[in-house]
Design a protein around this motif. Structure first.
Motif, PDB file in Angstrom:
ATOM      1  N   VAL A 180      -2.107  -4.292  -3.223  1.00  0.00           N
ATOM      2  CA  VAL A 180      -2.170  -4.889  -1.887  1.00  0.00           C
ATOM      3  C   VAL A 180      -3.582  -5.377  -1.588  1.00  0.00           C
ATOM      4  O   VAL A 180      -3.780  -6.475  -1.059  1.00  0.00           O
TER       5      VAL A 180
ATOM      6  N   ARG B 170      -5.959   5.167  -8.643  1.00  0.00           N
ATOM      7  CA  ARG B 170      -4.751   4.657  -7.986  1.00  0.00           C
ATOM      8  C   ARG B 170      -4.096   5.743  -7.138  1.00  0.00           C
ATOM      9  O   ARG B 170      -3.681   5.494  -6.002  1.00  0.00           O
TER      10      ARG B 170
ATOM     11  N   ILE C 216       0.450   1.994   4.043  1.00  0.00           N
ATOM     12  CA  ILE C 216       1.409   1.619   3.008  1.00  0.00           C
ATOM     13  C   ILE C 216       2.480   2.698   2.942  1.00  0.00           C
ATOM     14  O   ILE C 216       2.296   3.803   3.463  1.00  0.00           O
ATOM     15  N   ASN C 217       3.610   2.362   2.291  1.00  0.00           N
ATOM     16  CA  ASN C 217       4.637   3.383   2.095  1.00  0.00           C
ATOM     17  C   ASN C 217       4.532   3.953   0.685  1.00  0.00           C
ATOM     18  O   ASN C 217       3.680   3.540  -0.106  1.00  0.00           O
ATOM     19  N   GLU C 218       5.401   4.895   0.353  1.00  0.00           N
ATOM     20  CA  GLU C 218       5.293   5.613  -0.914  1.00  0.00           C
ATOM     21  C   GLU C 218       5.539   4.726  -2.129  1.00  0.00           C
ATOM     22  O   GLU C 218       5.115   5.054  -3.236  1.00  0.00           O
ATOM     23  N   SER C 219       6.232   3.623  -1.941  1.00  0.00           N
ATOM     24  CA  SER C 219       6.565   2.754  -3.074  1.00  0.00           C
ATOM     25  C   SER C 219       5.561   1.616  -3.274  1.00  0.00           C
ATOM     26  O   SER C 219       5.736   0.786  -4.160  1.00  0.00           O
ATOM     27  N   THR C 220       4.513   1.597  -2.465  1.00  0.00           N
ATOM     28  CA  THR C 220       3.540   0.499  -2.521  1.00  0.00           C
ATOM     29  C   THR C 220       2.269   0.932  -3.235  1.00  0.00           C
ATOM     30  O   THR C 220       1.775   2.039  -3.016  1.00  0.00           O
ATOM     31  N   GLU C 221       1.756   0.063  -4.100  1.00  0.00           N
ATOM     32  CA  GLU C 221       0.487   0.313  -4.785  1.00  0.00           C
ATOM     33  C   GLU C 221      -0.644  -0.263  -3.939  1.00  0.00           C
ATOM     34  O   GLU C 221      -0.721  -1.477  -3.736  1.00  0.00           O
ATOM     35  N   SER C 222      -1.526   0.597  -3.448  1.00  0.00           N
ATOM     36  CA  SER C 222      -2.588   0.140  -2.553  1.00  0.00           C
ATOM     37  C   SER C 222      -3.547  -0.832  -3.240  1.00  0.00           C
ATOM     38  O   SER C 222      -4.015  -1.793  -2.623  1.00  0.00           O
TER      39      SER C 222
ATOM     40  N   ASN D 112      -3.690   5.509  -3.163  1.00  0.00           N
ATOM     41  CA  ASN D 112      -2.341   5.537  -2.598  1.00  0.00           C
ATOM     42  C   ASN D 112      -2.208   6.652  -1.562  1.00  0.00           C
ATOM     43  O   ASN D 112      -1.659   6.448  -0.474  1.00  0.00           O
TER      44      ASN D 112
ATOM     45  N   GLU E 268      -1.531   5.984   2.350  1.00  0.00           N
ATOM     46  CA  GLU E 268      -0.272   6.533   2.860  1.00  0.00           C
ATOM     47  C   GLU E 268      -0.549   7.447   4.048  1.00  0.00           C
ATOM     48  O   GLU E 268       0.182   7.437   5.049  1.00  0.00           O
TER      49      GLU E 268
ATOM     50  N   THR F  64      -4.289  -8.577  -3.484  1.00  0.00           N
ATOM     51  CA  THR F  64      -3.595  -9.715  -2.883  1.00  0.00           C
ATOM     52  C   THR F  64      -4.304 -10.173  -1.618  1.00  0.00           C
ATOM     53  O   THR F  64      -4.543 -11.368  -1.410  1.00  0.00           O
TER      54      THR F  64
END
Length: 204
Positions: free
Chosen positions: A102, A80, A93-99, A84, A88, A105
């Motif tokens: 995403v 993870r 993605i940004n720092e608060s998003t779990e790649s 990430n 990033e 999904t």
């Protein structure tokens, strides 16, 4: 007429240019799906120039069911963190998003099918309650089944991410090239299910 022995362009009682009696309006029943799979196998092996050793099992699942299957599972923390950091750095993605979340999904929404080497089967994802199959997607995944039968995909691996990316490039490039040739013949030379444009495949 059926050949005396198996040959390129013929599978399970169907030639590559043979018509199949299916009614897509109410989805495909088991016998219709089998006919479509057999004819598509015949077309794939004709284009690729390699013979299927056996029939590849194909299962059709609803997208809602596929999405539920994508929501489970765990990913090691080290993986993870690596993913990430990678996405990033690419500003995806940004720092608060779990790649990983995403990707799962997106996979649930866009994947049209996949071949699982470990289970030796294809899963095709249908967007309707009456199961349908996109011929282009099916052809792509059948190439992976053919690759596995001829070359054993479980042995085509690498110990590094870069090496695995190279392997994926070869495996997917082969399937994409066959799919491209398949799509060009749909409508021009062959009658095909779906619109021939295909959807995204995924490794299983």
């Amino acid at each position: 007429a059926d050949p005396d022995a198996d040959r390129l362009g013929w599978e399970g009682g169907y030639w590559y240019n043979e018509s199949v009696a299916v009614d897509e309006s109410d989805g495909l029943n088991d016998s219709e799906l089998a006919a479509v799979v057999n004819r598509t196998m015949a077309r794939v092996e004709l284009i690729r120039g390699l013979e299927f050793e056996e029939r590849v099992p194909v299962e059709v699942v609803l997208r809602s069911e596929f999405q539920r299957s994508q929501s489970g599972g765990t990913t090691p923390a080290s993986v993870r963190r690596f993913d990430n950091a990678k996405f990033e750095a690419l500003f995806m993605i940004n720092e608060s998003t779990e790649s990983i979340g995403v990707q799962r999904t997106n996979s649930g929404v866009s994947v049209g099918g996949y071949y699982s080497p470990s289970q030796d089967r294809i899963v095709v994802v249908s967007d309707t309650e009456t199961p349908t199959v996109d011929a282009s997607t099916l052809a792509h995944e059948l190439v992976h089944g053919l690759q596995d039968q001829q070359f054993d995909l479980s042995k085509v691996t690498s110990e590094t991410r870069r090496g695995n990316n190279a392997v994926d490039g070869l495996v997917e490039g082969d399937a994409n090239l066959v799919q491209y040739a398949f799509d060009r013949r749909c409508g021009a030379e062959w009658d095909c299910l779906g619109d021939g444009s295909g959807t995204t495949g995924a490794s299983g």
